[in-house]
Design an enzyme around this catalytic site. Sequence first.
Site, short mmCIF file in Angstrom:
data_model
loop_
_atom_site.label_atom_id
_atom_site.label_comp_id
_atom_site.label_asym_id
_atom_site.label_seq_id
_atom_site.Cartn_x
_atom_site.Cartn_y
_atom_site.Cartn_z
CG HIS A 280 -3.95 -0.32 8.37
ND1 HIS A 280 -3.77 0.18 7.09
CD2 HIS A 280 -3.25 -1.49 8.41
CE1 HIS A 280 -2.98 -0.63 6.40
NE2 HIS A 280 -2.67 -1.64 7.18
CD GLN B 8 -2.49 1.52 2.56
OE1 GLN B 8 -2.66 0.60 3.36
NE2 GLN B 8 -2.86 2.77 2.82
CG ASP C 119 -0.58 -4.45 7.47
OD1 ASP C 119 -0.79 -3.50 6.68
OD2 ASP C 119 -0.35 -4.30 8.68
#
Length: 212
Positions: free
Chosen positions: A159, A81, A174
């Site tokens: 998150h 990300q 993640d």
Amino acid sequence: MEWQPMEINPEMLNKVLSGLGVCGSWGFVDVLGLEDEGVSSVPSPSCALMLLFPLTQQHESFRQQQAGKVSGGTDLYFLKQTVVNSCGTVALLHAVANNPTHIEYDGDSALKKFLDETANMTPAQRATHLENNQAIREAHDEVAAQGQCRVEADNVNFHFITFVNVKGQLYELDGRMEGPVNHGTTKDDSFIKVRSSSIHLIPVDVSNLRFI
């Protein structure tokens, strides 16, 4: 690069799925809790679990400890990300991309095209490709604009991560990490319960958890 902050709930995520050309046979629902009663309310079968939680210094320290447990399984699709406010969409991509036998797409699906184009890329290369993908950004921003609550970008401190079962192994995905973390074995019929046990290992503020 920064996308619009999005109000995250199953309705919004299902709109993103639809906007990206995922057929409606699968969708997101709320998980009401980690105990048996909350878990038993989840429709079966389920193929992924997304956890929304507040970022704290405690979790940041834990994340740094987890860095040494990152695995590079070739059977997994993992994406870094790099876009601000994209964690919900990145978590959605992780959920869909790691369930290729379950998900069906429309003929002109922007998500299917993205996954095909990035299949042989590294996580960092996939992140760059996402930064430049106008169709996915537009789908995200369009849904973000429909939210009931006006989310202020400066106040977004939550998150999303995703848990998936890939070949009998439970992985945590993640986008802020360098790769997936393997939490051990799991089974399709006990996937939610095993994932719920793994979540107890992650230090987060339980008063602000949200499961999807």
